[in-house]
Design an enzyme around this catalytic site. Sequence first.
Site, PDB file in Angstrom:
ATOM      1  N   ASP A 269       0.828  -1.210   0.000  1.00 52.62           N
ATOM      2  CA  ASP A 269       0.000   0.000   0.000  1.00 52.62           C
ATOM      3  C   ASP A 269       0.865   1.264   0.000  1.00 52.62           C
ATOM      4  O   ASP A 269       0.503   2.271  -0.619  1.00 52.62           O
ATOM      5  CB  ASP A 269      -0.943   0.003   1.203  1.00 52.62           C
ATOM      6  CG  ASP A 269      -1.997  -1.101   1.107  1.00 52.62           C
ATOM      7  OD1 ASP A 269      -2.319  -1.515  -0.028  1.00 52.62           O
ATOM      8  OD2 ASP A 269      -2.483  -1.541   2.160  1.00 52.62           O
ATOM      9  N   ALA A 304      10.197   0.153   9.650  1.00 49.13           N
ATOM     10  CA  ALA A 304       9.551   0.553  10.905  1.00 49.13           C
ATOM     11  C   ALA A 304       8.343  -0.342  11.137  1.00 49.13           C
ATOM     12  O   ALA A 304       7.809  -0.926  10.188  1.00 49.13           O
ATOM     13  CB  ALA A 304       9.141   2.020  10.838  1.00 49.13           C
TER      14      ALA A 304
HETATM   15  N1  LIG Z   1      12.105  -6.580   2.384  1.00 50.32           N
HETATM   16  C1  LIG Z   1      11.966  -5.514   1.591  1.00 50.32           C
HETATM   17  N2  LIG Z   1      13.025  -4.742   1.282  1.00 50.32           N
HETATM   18  C2  LIG Z   1      12.912  -3.682   0.487  1.00 50.32           C
HETATM   19  N3  LIG Z   1      11.748  -3.296  -0.084  1.00 50.32           N
HETATM   20  C3  LIG Z   1      10.660  -4.029   0.155  1.00 50.32           C
HETATM   21  C4  LIG Z   1      10.698  -5.183   1.004  1.00 50.32           C
HETATM   22  N4  LIG Z   1       9.467  -5.704   1.046  1.00 50.32           N
HETATM   23  C5  LIG Z   1       8.682  -4.917   0.285  1.00 50.32           C
HETATM   24  N5  LIG Z   1       9.398  -3.905  -0.265  1.00 50.32           N
HETATM   25  C6  LIG Z   1       8.889  -2.850  -1.147  1.00 50.32           C
HETATM   26  O1  LIG Z   1       7.483  -2.847  -1.077  1.00 50.32           O
HETATM   27  C7  LIG Z   1       6.915  -3.157  -2.355  1.00 50.32           C
HETATM   28  C8  LIG Z   1       5.683  -3.975  -2.147  1.00 50.32           C
HETATM   29  O2  LIG Z   1       6.014  -5.168  -1.462  1.00 50.32           O
HETATM   30  P1  LIG Z   1       5.256  -6.534  -1.715  1.00 50.32           P
HETATM   31  O3  LIG Z   1       5.459  -6.983  -3.110  1.00 50.32           O
HETATM   32  O4  LIG Z   1       5.655  -7.456  -0.623  1.00 50.32           O
HETATM   33  O5  LIG Z   1       3.750  -6.064  -1.585  1.00 50.32           O
HETATM   34  P2  LIG Z   1       2.573  -6.720  -0.756  1.00 50.32           P
HETATM   35  O6  LIG Z   1       2.758  -8.177  -0.736  1.00 50.32           O
HETATM   36  O7  LIG Z   1       1.318  -6.191  -1.320  1.00 50.32           O
HETATM   37  O8  LIG Z   1       2.843  -6.105   0.656  1.00 50.32           O
HETATM   38  P3  LIG Z   1       2.105  -6.448   1.997  1.00 50.32           P
HETATM   39  O9  LIG Z   1       1.072  -7.495   1.703  1.00 50.32           O
HETATM   40  O10 LIG Z   1       3.222  -6.917   2.879  1.00 50.32           O
HETATM   41  O11 LIG Z   1       1.556  -5.157   2.408  1.00 50.32           O
HETATM   42  C9  LIG Z   1       8.013  -3.846  -3.131  1.00 50.32           C
HETATM   43  O12 LIG Z   1       7.821  -3.672  -4.520  1.00 50.32           O
HETATM   44  C10 LIG Z   1       9.243  -3.107  -2.611  1.00 50.32           C
HETATM   45  O13 LIG Z   1       9.362  -1.872  -3.264  1.00 50.32           O
END
Ligand SMILES: Nc1ncnc2c1ncn2[C@@H]1O[C@H](COP(=O)(O)OP(=O)(O)OP(=O)(O)O)[C@@H](O)[C@H]1O
Length: 322
Positions: A269, A304
């Site tokens: 998000d 955080a």
């Molecule tokens: N461990 C990490 N280190 C650096 N950037 C991260 C990491 N995890 C997530 N991100 C950043 O956040 C973006 C979204 O993460 P992710 O693909 O896990 O989305 P999501 O699964 O929808 O997130 P969530 O369900 O945890 O809210 C990634 O494209 C990246 O830019």
Amino acid sequence: MAASGEPGRQKQEEVAAVVVVGSCMTDLVSLTSRLPKTGETIHGHKFFIGFGGKGANQCVQAARLGAKTSMVCKVGKDSFGNNYIENLKQNGISTEFAYQTEDAATGTASIIVNEEGQNIIVIVAGANLLLNSDDLRGAAGAVSSARVVICQLEVTPAASLEALTLARSRGVKTLFNPAPAAADLDPRFYALSDVFCCNESEAEILTGLPVSSPADAGKAALVLVGRGCQVVIITLGAEGCVMLSQSEPVPKYIPTEKVKAVDTTGAGDSFVGALAFYLAYYPSLSMEEMLRRSNFIAAVSVQAAGTQSSYPHRKDLPLHLF
Ligand SMILES: Nc1ncnc2c1ncn2[C@@H]1O[C@H](COP(=O)(O)OP(=O)(O)OP(=O)(O)O)[C@@H](O)[C@H]1O
Ligand SMILES: *[C@@H]1O[C@H](CO)[C@@H](O)[C@H](O)[C@H]1NC(C)=O
């Protein structure tokens, strides 16, 4: 910037550039040593209430980067609803179209987390599902004069479709996040998406293809672009993201910073909210550059704890992002 004494410009300044039509949920979080079994009562060691819901999360991130934002949503006429509206205001978000209803409770996510970080979650969408056509008609002016409209799937698909259809008919850029994903997503969502942004598991559900690497994501993105989206972005957690566009159907991989992740909840998000901010305020940047910067901001958020509490403010970010 308009001088504040100019009445003609004042109104212009109040217009929200980023309008989110989506969900607000109150997170009720209990921390326990282990997850309870059926019929069992256990004691946890900590409880806290947080602000969540994909729609509001994305709106808060865009607002914290400096976007003029408005949240079109529905909460209950209850203490959680009142507190949620106050939270939106505290983030500088217009609540003109944050409706309250007596017919359902504010959406909640009851979450139990054990020491290994495993969880059980029950979501009761409640008032979110009562956001209806009348509400959207009320907000039609705001949707039509926005630069970007964001939708997800935590309100009814009908409400999201209606908002995206209106935005599209007015030439407003549409950013659609098909979360939580369903395999039978209405095909109109693809055609209505200028930017379609999902994560790995959502891309798998939508395409039926396995997605666990940038190469896989490129293949899935090609399928999704084939369904009519202008641009598809698949986020890959710590790997960053992959993009592919209708006009240049070759996948581009945009890696991200290596950081020490503390809590990745809500990273997706943060990424979507940041992307909306760039689409609205830096439309001349290349999509790749917008994604590099959105990756950076989401990477800050994982360092955080919490969801909205982890989203950075503009003043705390490096100048090269603006
Ligand atoms: N461990 C990490 N280190 C650096 N950037 C991260 C990491 N995890 C997530 N991100 C950043 O956040 C973006 C979204 O993460 P992710 O693909 O896990 O989305 P999501 O699964 O929808 O997130 P969530 O369900 O945890 O809210 C990634 O494209 C990246 O830019
Ligand atoms: C993708 O987002 C959904 C929420 O829509 C979440 O349940 C799922 O865990 C996420 N997948 C990954 C790989 O992070």
